[in-house]
Enzyme design. Sequence first.
Site, PDB file in Angstrom:
ATOM      1  N   ASP A  34      95.322  29.804  31.986  1.00 34.53           N
ATOM      2  CA  ASP A  34      95.224  29.328  30.536  1.00 34.53           C
ATOM      3  C   ASP A  34      96.465  29.968  29.574  1.00 34.53           C
ATOM      4  O   ASP A  34      96.985  31.222  29.701  1.00 34.53           O
ATOM      5  CB  ASP A  34      94.062  30.194  29.657  1.00 34.53           C
ATOM      6  CG  ASP A  34      92.814  29.949  30.680  1.00 34.53           C
ATOM      7  OD1 ASP A  34      92.916  29.379  31.547  1.00 34.53           O
ATOM      8  OD2 ASP A  34      91.747  30.852  30.107  1.00 34.53           O
ATOM      9  N   TRP A  93     101.192  32.613  39.865  1.00 34.95           N
ATOM     10  CA  TRP A  93     100.200  31.777  39.416  1.00 34.95           C
ATOM     11  C   TRP A  93      99.940  31.938  37.804  1.00 34.95           C
ATOM     12  O   TRP A  93     100.178  32.910  37.168  1.00 34.95           O
ATOM     13  CB  TRP A  93      98.874  32.251  40.036  1.00 34.95           C
ATOM     14  CG  TRP A  93      97.683  31.847  39.163  1.00 34.95           C
ATOM     15  CD1 TRP A  93      97.020  32.397  38.379  1.00 34.95           C
ATOM     16  CD2 TRP A  93      96.829  30.617  39.642  1.00 34.95           C
ATOM     17  NE1 TRP A  93      96.048  31.549  37.835  1.00 34.95           N
ATOM     18  CE2 TRP A  93      95.793  30.729  38.733  1.00 34.95           C
ATOM     19  CE3 TRP A  93      96.849  29.641  40.710  1.00 34.95           C
ATOM     20  CZ2 TRP A  93      94.588  29.461  38.665  1.00 34.95           C
ATOM     21  CZ3 TRP A  93      95.831  28.668  40.662  1.00 34.95           C
ATOM     22  CH2 TRP A  93      94.812  28.772  39.756  1.00 34.95           C
ATOM     23  N   SER A 124      91.720  35.990  28.883  1.00 33.09           N
ATOM     24  CA  SER A 124      92.437  35.250  27.711  1.00 33.09           C
ATOM     25  C   SER A 124      92.223  35.492  26.463  1.00 33.09           C
ATOM     26  O   SER A 124      91.530  36.473  26.142  1.00 33.09           O
ATOM     27  CB  SER A 124      91.873  33.665  27.959  1.00 33.09           C
ATOM     28  OG  SER A 124      92.818  32.902  28.864  1.00 33.09           O
ATOM     29  N   TRP A 151      90.543  23.701  37.611  1.00 35.10           N
ATOM     30  CA  TRP A 151      89.955  24.805  38.476  1.00 35.10           C
ATOM     31  C   TRP A 151      89.403  23.982  39.798  1.00 35.10           C
ATOM     32  O   TRP A 151      88.953  22.940  39.663  1.00 35.10           O
ATOM     33  CB  TRP A 151      88.741  25.496  37.949  1.00 35.10           C
ATOM     34  CG  TRP A 151      89.184  26.802  36.970  1.00 35.10           C
ATOM     35  CD1 TRP A 151      89.074  26.471  35.625  1.00 35.10           C
ATOM     36  CD2 TRP A 151      89.902  27.889  37.213  1.00 35.10           C
ATOM     37  NE1 TRP A 151      89.696  27.672  34.890  1.00 35.10           N
ATOM     38  CE2 TRP A 151      90.236  28.436  36.013  1.00 35.10           C
ATOM     39  CE3 TRP A 151      90.397  28.228  38.435  1.00 35.10           C
ATOM     40  CZ2 TRP A 151      91.015  29.618  35.824  1.00 35.10           C
ATOM     41  CZ3 TRP A 151      91.164  29.658  37.975  1.00 35.10           C
ATOM     42  CH2 TRP A 151      91.482  30.212  36.875  1.00 35.10           C
TER      43      TRP A 151
HETATM   44  C1  FRU Z   1      89.453  30.149  31.632  1.00 32.89           C
HETATM   45  C2  FRU Z   1      89.108  31.413  32.213  1.00 32.89           C
HETATM   46  C3  FRU Z   1      88.846  32.310  30.935  1.00 32.89           C
HETATM   47  C4  FRU Z   1      89.174  33.421  31.383  1.00 32.89           C
HETATM   48  C5  FRU Z   1      90.513  33.042  32.188  1.00 32.89           C
HETATM   49  C6  FRU Z   1      90.481  34.211  33.442  1.00 32.89           C
HETATM   50  O1  FRU Z   1      90.356  29.101  32.471  1.00 32.89           O
HETATM   51  O2  FRU Z   1      88.182  31.613  33.126  1.00 32.89           O
HETATM   52  O3  FRU Z   1      87.424  31.957  30.643  1.00 32.89           O
HETATM   53  O4  FRU Z   1      89.539  34.240  30.321  1.00 32.89           O
HETATM   54  O5  FRU Z   1      90.254  32.070  32.641  1.00 32.89           O
HETATM   55  O6  FRU Z   1      91.964  33.963  33.985  1.00 32.89           O
END
Ligand code: FRU
Length: 493
Positions: free
Chosen positions: A37, A34, A97, A301
């Site tokens: 970001d 998977w 991220s 999402w």
């Molecule tokens: C955004 C997010 C970020 C976080 C990451 C976790 O898609 O929710 O805020 O750092 O994905 O995978």
Amino acid sequence: MGSKFRANSYIARNSGTVVQRYRHSYHVMPEIGWCNDPNGFAYYDGKIHLFYQYNPYSAGWDTMHWGHVTSRDFIKWEYQPVALAPDMPYDDCGCFSGSAIEKDGMLYLMYTGVNAEGLQQQCLAFASDGVSFEKPFVEPVITKENVGSEMSIQDFRDPYVFRTGGYYYSIMGTKAQDYGNIALYRSKDLINWQFQGYCMNGTDPKGDNYYRLNAVYECPCFAEVDGKQILICSPQFLPQEGCRFQNVHSVVYMVGRLDLESGRFHYDKFEEVDSGFDFYAAQTTTMPDGRVVLSAWMQMWDRNLPSQPDGWAGAMVLPRELHYKNGRLYQTPVREIENYRLNRVERKDIALGGDLVRIEGIVGDTLELIAEFEAGTAERVGIKLFEGKEHETLLYYDCKKGEVVLDRSCSGVPLAGVEENNATRSVEVPVTDGKIALRVFLDNTSIEAFVNDGYAVLTANVYADEEDEGISFFAAGGTAKLNRVTKYDIVVK
Ligand code: FRU
């Protein structure tokens, strides 16, 4: 607790099992497992580096690692070993991220470590070769000790680091009791950070609706584009406004001025970046030649993901060059993609309005298509893509509404999310001379449609059957003209 060694060995042993049917050929995607970001997008030591939120062990989100690819031209990418694994007490529930910056000849990664208590704190790693990252710091560099009073340490993430005026700055998404915000920090050395203030407040032009999201402005990033300061971020649960912000979470840009002392970003524009279905967590980097280039997750999402049973999920958009003109952000695919064009087919002056028009040689699902229409008297004019016996994906201009529409209701595997409208996405496009130009990139299961030289973009995934490669042109409710159409296969080996 993860380990890079374990992750890399798992990838080496298992990536051969991934089923190929939905894979892309010129978009970044994980070897196996998977991804979400894009992270750490940076030019360092002669190469472009792109990292991504990564779970190698399954095609679903789980304890985050950082995957890593490098390229010399944004198109051809090479997999590198996993850059970060959740292997420290402060990040053992995930390396969330973040971003990258060069300092003293080394590439630093600033990311959010999530620990077992659910605390989100900002951490550092670095590598002198841009590949083998180390975490020599015992503690995160921004901890629960130095958060502001309107932040939650459980929602405090995605540091985007940049340098200006002799300081490093970092912005992070956060959330107070009932509203989202972005926090600005400052440092001389990347290690000691001071809180400067919040980028937004309730008096912002768009008012409470946007400010009081009760959610996080995820993945903020900051860039100067053609002399304008642009803040891009991914607000969760932004309320829909007409055809804008239709996805559960959106990506927006704001144009304004960042006050580096108070942290405030004074802005007067708040716009959606991409008007399609699948676009999130965008991040930019500035190249040595001055280009500001954007990457983003080509997913959303809370949707079903047909590639999951195949052992992988998630990809990045074709990187885009950003420009600011006519009071808005324009996006065009990186120019390097043109080096991968093959088998050009071009036609001019084709009348539309009767039957569907198919053009010899214009067929396929991994290609670039450039079409300029003159709307004439038609109500709708556009293209059918990924056409087969049972499927089609529509991209057209609705002349009455003045909107470009992407319709994937009949594309293939049904896709549904938490949103009400799973069928279409659209964007208003003012057309003064009756001309509408579509530049479309298909990559087996993706479509990115750039409208009128990058005025708007619609990005989506579609999962048609393998033989659904038809392309046709149409006008409905009147007549129109296809002034010119050019097709190139995109071949990246
Ligand atoms: C955004 C997010 C970020 C976080 C990451 C976790 O898609 O929710 O805020 O750092 O994905 O995978």
